[in-house]
Scaffold this active site. Structure first.
Site, PDB file in Angstrom:
ATOM      1  N   ASN A 217       3.244   2.268  -8.694  1.00 14.38           N
ATOM      2  CA  ASN A 217       4.321   2.976  -9.377  1.00 14.38           C
ATOM      3  C   ASN A 217       5.580   2.110  -9.356  1.00 14.38           C
ATOM      4  OD1 ASN A 217       5.819   3.603  -6.798  1.00 14.38           O
ATOM      5  ND2 ASN A 217       3.947   4.776  -6.417  1.00 14.38           N
ATOM      6  N   GLY A 280       9.758  10.696   4.999  1.00 14.98           N
ATOM      7  CA  GLY A 280       8.760  10.196   4.056  1.00 14.98           C
ATOM      8  C   GLY A 280       9.411   9.876   2.723  1.00 14.98           C
ATOM      9  N   ALA A 282       8.560   7.001   0.913  1.00 15.13           N
ATOM     10  CA  ALA A 282       7.670   6.168   0.104  1.00 15.13           C
ATOM     11  C   ALA A 282       7.119   6.940  -1.094  1.00 15.13           C
ATOM     12  CB  ALA A 282       6.509   5.656   0.959  1.00 15.13           C
ATOM     13  N   ASP A 286      -1.016   9.190  -5.345  1.00 12.04           N
ATOM     14  CA  ASP A 286      -1.774  10.421  -5.084  1.00 12.04           C
ATOM     15  C   ASP A 286      -3.276  10.169  -5.071  1.00 12.04           C
ATOM     16  OD1 ASP A 286       0.496  12.070  -4.910  1.00 12.04           O
ATOM     17  OD2 ASP A 286       0.606  12.233  -7.085  1.00 12.04           O
ATOM     18  N   LYS A 296     -13.782  -8.881 -10.451  1.00 15.10           N
ATOM     19  CA  LYS A 296     -12.899  -8.462 -11.537  1.00 15.10           C
ATOM     20  C   LYS A 296     -13.676  -7.694 -12.598  1.00 15.10           C
ATOM     21  CE  LYS A 296      -9.849 -10.278 -15.139  1.00 15.10           C
ATOM     22  NZ  LYS A 296      -9.258 -11.485 -15.758  1.00 15.10           N
ATOM     23  N   ILE A 316       0.440  12.264   3.338  1.00 14.56           N
ATOM     24  CA  ILE A 316       1.025  11.728   4.572  1.00 14.56           C
ATOM     25  C   ILE A 316       2.079  12.661   5.150  1.00 14.56           C
ATOM     26  CG2 ILE A 316       2.371   9.819   5.542  1.00 14.56           C
ATOM     27  CD1 ILE A 316       0.987   7.985   3.495  1.00 14.56           C
ATOM     28  N   PHE A 336      10.713  13.571   0.470  1.00 13.79           N
ATOM     29  CA  PHE A 336      11.400  13.236  -0.783  1.00 13.79           C
ATOM     30  C   PHE A 336      10.603  13.792  -1.951  1.00 13.79           C
ATOM     31  CE2 PHE A 336      14.185  10.653   1.563  1.00 13.79           C
ATOM     32  CZ  PHE A 336      15.167  10.126   0.735  1.00 13.79           C
ATOM     33  N   LYS A 350       7.776  22.284  -2.763  1.00 14.10           N
ATOM     34  CA  LYS A 350       7.262  21.241  -1.857  1.00 14.10           C
ATOM     35  C   LYS A 350       7.758  21.474  -0.435  1.00 14.10           C
ATOM     36  CE  LYS A 350       6.788  16.192  -1.549  1.00 14.10           C
ATOM     37  NZ  LYS A 350       7.066  14.903  -2.229  1.00 14.10           N
ATOM     38  N   LYS A 354       4.571  22.326   2.046  1.00 14.78           N
ATOM     39  CA  LYS A 354       4.212  21.296   3.019  1.00 14.78           C
ATOM     40  C   LYS A 354       4.861  21.526   4.383  1.00 14.78           C
ATOM     41  CE  LYS A 354       3.175  17.848  -0.479  1.00 14.78           C
ATOM     42  NZ  LYS A 354       3.174  16.416  -0.833  1.00 14.78           N
TER      43      LYS A 354
END
Length: 419
Positions: A217, A280, A282, A286, A296, A316, A336, A350, A354
């Protein structure tokens, strides 16, 4: 707060540096406020600053002679600039122009103010002030980042109407706001997080599809690294679990480098039981490929599509928040949420789903904020035994936002310790 403010600054020796910006007129009020807070204030002005405000004005407000020249024979007879550098507890530059920031970032000492900055071990703070285009310029942003790494604390700039007629970031914070920051923030030797262990995840993860391709991302890691730098400033032991980014490790921070979500999950679980606060930040992928190809993946003639089978990565932050009965206990958990719409609704969901203690929500669809940018804005939300609360943080440099996030997290931790 007023009593704490007086205790924080009463008797402190502040060297107020003024550089050549129109905002120099605000420095007179700033000097007055600092004197009212019980500080000893001495002023150093650059040559250009004297075109905007006279030394006599600052002398009248502080009761001290104003220094303007490095080569003042009378002062330098006793190595005056060295004595002044040793005298200061705090060096505060307001306004700090783009030119002055550039010279300080390069370690130059070509006038009295820059020389004092190099010669002093005092706490160093600056309030940038310049045209919005100058503030946004890549060179100024690079200098601001370098100064923060060198230990400077940047207050602002603010956004709004500018003297030149432009609108945007670059206004010097108002004197009251600068004084309030100095009054409430812990200074040198006053570490608010001393004895705490703070673990932070930052950056993206990379999920391999084959030896040369991966899913990832746009996260740059800047927000997580700013949090780590701010936590170290406050005296915490800081462990930074970082995905693949090219940012330098902040001073005083232990960096653990990972690449995939599984590696970040493992490192987080190892440290979660021994930390007081887990943040958290980072941008964790997902999903990952069910099986990464050994070689390849090649294009095949006649096939217009490629099907990939993806499986979920571990959550996480939820796993850390769920450690209530784990050995070592559960830290205070800050998550975050990077959203592109319905920011408050998704963040609250969230936070509750969580079982986080606090969440920092960003609208990453806003131009100039979020992924890859140097500035950010956030909505903070928390829940505790007293119910739910929140705070909105306006656009500002990520390091300043990080300091605000940590102030709120430490406040919540102090009121409702987790361990």
């Amino acid at each position: 707060m007023a009593t704490q403010s007086a205790n924080r600054l009463a008797g402190r020796r502040i060297l107020l540096g003024i550089s050549a910006g129109i905002a120099a007129y605000k420095s007179a009020q700033l000097a007055r406020l600092l004197k009212q807070a019980g500080c000893e204030v001495r002023v150093v002005m650059t040559e250009g600053a004297q075109a905007f405000i006279t030394p006599l004005t600052l002398q009248a407000l502080t009761g001290e002679p104003v220094r303007t020249s490095l080569l003042d024979p009378e002062a330098e007879a006793g190595m005056g600039h060295i004595e002044l550098a040793r005298w200061a507890d705090i060096i505060l530059i307001a306004p700090a122009t783009a030119d002055l920031m550039a010279r300080l970032a390069q370690g130059m000492a070509d006038d009295l103010l820059t020389t004092l900055c190099l010669a002093s071990e005092a706490e160093k703070v600056m309030a940038p002030a310049m045209n919005q285009a100058m503030w946004r310029h890549v060179a100024t942003q690079r200098n601001a980042e370098r100064l923060a790494q060198d230990g400077w604390r940047l207050l602002g700039p603010d956004s709004g109407d500018q003297a030149c007629g432009d609108v945007g970031p670059g206004r010097m914070l108002e004197p009251e706001a600068i004084a309030a920051e100095l009054l409430t923030a812990p200074g040198k030797g006053q570490a608010a997080a001393q004895g705490l262990h703070i673990v932070i995840t930052a950056g993206p993860t990379r999920e391999p599809l084959d030896p040369v391709r991966y899913l990832s991302n746009h996260s740059s890691g800047k927000m997580g690294f700013a949090l780590a730098a701010a936590a170290a400033e406050l005296g915490a032991k800081v462990s930074l679990i970082s995905g693949p980014v090219s940012l330098p490790t902040p001073a005083g921070v232990t960096r653990i480098e990972v690449e995939t979500a599984l590696q970040m999950h493992e490192a987080s679980q190892q440290l979660a039981g021994e930390c007081d606060i887990f943040i958290g930040c980072a941008a964790v992928a997902d999903y990952r490929a069910e099986t990464a190809a050994e070689h390849k993946i090649k294009k095949r003639e006649g096939e217009e599509t490629l099907t990939l089978r993806l499986i979920k990565n571990p959550d996480i932050i939820a796993a850390v928040a769920d450690r209530r009965d784990a050995a070592g206990g559960r830290p205070f958990v800050v998550g975050f949420a990077a959203e592109t719409r319905d920011l408050e609704a998704y963040a609250r969901d969230k936070l509750e789903r969580k079982r986080l203690d606090m969440i920092v929500a960003n609208d990453v669809s806003t131009a100039g904020l979020g992924f890859g940018a140097d500035d950010n804005a956030a909505l903070l939300m928390w829940r505790d035994g007293q119910g739910e609360g929140g705070e909105s943080l306006p656009p500002q440099p990520k390091l300043e936002l990080a300091r605000a996030v940590l102030r709120q997290a430490l406040s919540r931790l102090a009121e409702h310790p987790v361990h």
